[in-house]
Design a protein around this motif. Structure first.
Motif, PDB file in Angstrom:
ATOM      1  N   ARG A  88      67.951  45.575 -76.332  1.00 38.34           N
ATOM      2  CA  ARG A  88      69.359  45.781 -75.990  1.00 38.34           C
ATOM      3  C   ARG A  88      69.499  46.408 -74.604  1.00 38.34           C
ATOM      4  N   ALA A  89      68.615  47.353 -74.296  1.00 35.73           N
ATOM      5  CA  ALA A  89      68.686  48.032 -72.987  1.00 35.73           C
ATOM      6  C   ALA A  89      68.413  47.042 -71.857  1.00 35.73           C
ATOM      7  N   GLU A  90      67.418  46.182 -72.056  1.00 36.65           N
ATOM      8  CA  GLU A  90      67.078  45.182 -71.028  1.00 36.65           C
ATOM      9  C   GLU A  90      68.213  44.175 -70.858  1.00 36.65           C
ATOM     10  N   LEU A  94      70.513  43.473 -67.551  1.00 38.98           N
ATOM     11  CA  LEU A  94      70.691  42.127 -67.003  1.00 38.98           C
ATOM     12  C   LEU A  94      72.188  41.809 -66.900  1.00 38.98           C
ATOM     13  N   TRP A  95      72.937  42.198 -67.918  1.00 38.12           N
ATOM     14  CA  TRP A  95      74.395  41.991 -67.913  1.00 38.12           C
ATOM     15  C   TRP A  95      75.014  42.654 -66.682  1.00 38.12           C
ATOM     16  N   ASP A  96      74.615  43.905 -66.445  1.00 37.48           N
ATOM     17  CA  ASP A  96      75.164  44.659 -65.308  1.00 37.48           C
ATOM     18  C   ASP A  96      74.870  43.941 -63.987  1.00 37.48           C
ATOM     19  N   ARG A  97      73.635  43.467 -63.864  1.00 34.02           N
ATOM     20  CA  ARG A  97      73.178  42.819 -62.639  1.00 34.02           C
ATOM     21  C   ARG A  97      73.946  41.500 -62.421  1.00 34.02           C
ATOM     22  N   PHE A  98      74.033  40.716 -63.487  1.00 34.47           N
ATOM     23  CA  PHE A  98      74.705  39.418 -63.396  1.00 34.47           C
ATOM     24  C   PHE A  98      76.190  39.606 -63.092  1.00 34.47           C
ATOM     25  N   LEU A 114      66.765  37.792 -61.300  1.00 37.91           N
ATOM     26  CA  LEU A 114      67.817  37.074 -62.023  1.00 37.91           C
ATOM     27  C   LEU A 114      67.425  35.614 -62.276  1.00 37.91           C
ATOM     28  N   GLY A 115      66.393  35.141 -61.591  1.00 37.24           N
ATOM     29  CA  GLY A 115      65.891  33.789 -61.825  1.00 37.24           C
ATOM     30  C   GLY A 115      66.958  32.730 -61.645  1.00 37.24           C
ATOM     31  N   LEU A 140      78.224  38.312 -75.156  1.00 38.91           N
ATOM     32  CA  LEU A 140      76.965  39.038 -75.333  1.00 38.91           C
ATOM     33  C   LEU A 140      77.230  40.536 -75.437  1.00 38.91           C
ATOM     34  N   LYS A 141      78.058  41.041 -74.535  1.00 38.05           N
ATOM     35  CA  LYS A 141      78.339  42.485 -74.526  1.00 38.05           C
ATOM     36  C   LYS A 141      78.979  42.901 -75.846  1.00 38.05           C
TER      37      LYS A 141
END
Ligand code: ZN
Length: 146
Positions: A88-90, A94-98, A114-115, A140-141
């Motif tokens: 969940r943390a990862e 990723l959500w924050d970054r995207f 981010l690939g 997702l969130k």
């Protein structure tokens, strides 16, 4: 400073988006999903149901059903590949970054971690499409809460 992408990279990104749109990854119901989160984008008519399965703290299964524009469907397809197996943390990181990238953060747009998701960085220049790109991510969130 604006992101200066060469025409080659832009073409490659466009191709990647179309590839995920035409051959979506992990599309279909997840029979043993723990949660199914429906999301709708009335501005564009996009619909996504995100199916999530958890194994303890880890996202062990993720799939989606739905229909809509190429951005919304490609973003959902890429999400499933990026999030599967993550904690969940990862997944939240990723959500924050995207999210930052889609809202125009240039540093996030250059983040190679981010690939394939980087192919959607150009969406930040089209405010009307931002909601399309974030639809599956909002699901997702919501699905990771509680
Ligand atoms: Zn859309």
């Amino acid at each position: 400073m604006d992101l200066d992408l060469s025409p080659n990279i832009q073409a490659m990104f466009q191709e990647l988006i179309l590839d995920h749109y035409r051959r979506p990854r992990n599309k279909g119901a997840l029979p043993d999903a723990d949660r199914v989160i429906p999301m709708h984008n009335p501005l564009c008519g996009d619909e996504i149901d995100l199916h999530l399965k958890f194994d303890g703290d880890r996202v062990s299964g993720v799939a989606f059903t739905g229909r809509g524009c190429s951005i919304s469907q490609a973003s959902a397809s890429m999400l499933t590949e990026a999030v599967k197996g993550k904690t969940r943390a990862e997944a939240t990181a990723l959500w924050d970054r995207f999210h930052a990238m889609i809202l125009g953060d240039q540093e996030a747009a250059r983040d190679k971690s981010l690939g394939a998701l980087r192919s959607l960085s150009g969406v930040s220049r089209f405010p009307a499409r931002v909601r399309c790109a974030l639809l599956a991510w909002d699901a997702l969130k919501q699905g990771m809460k509680g």
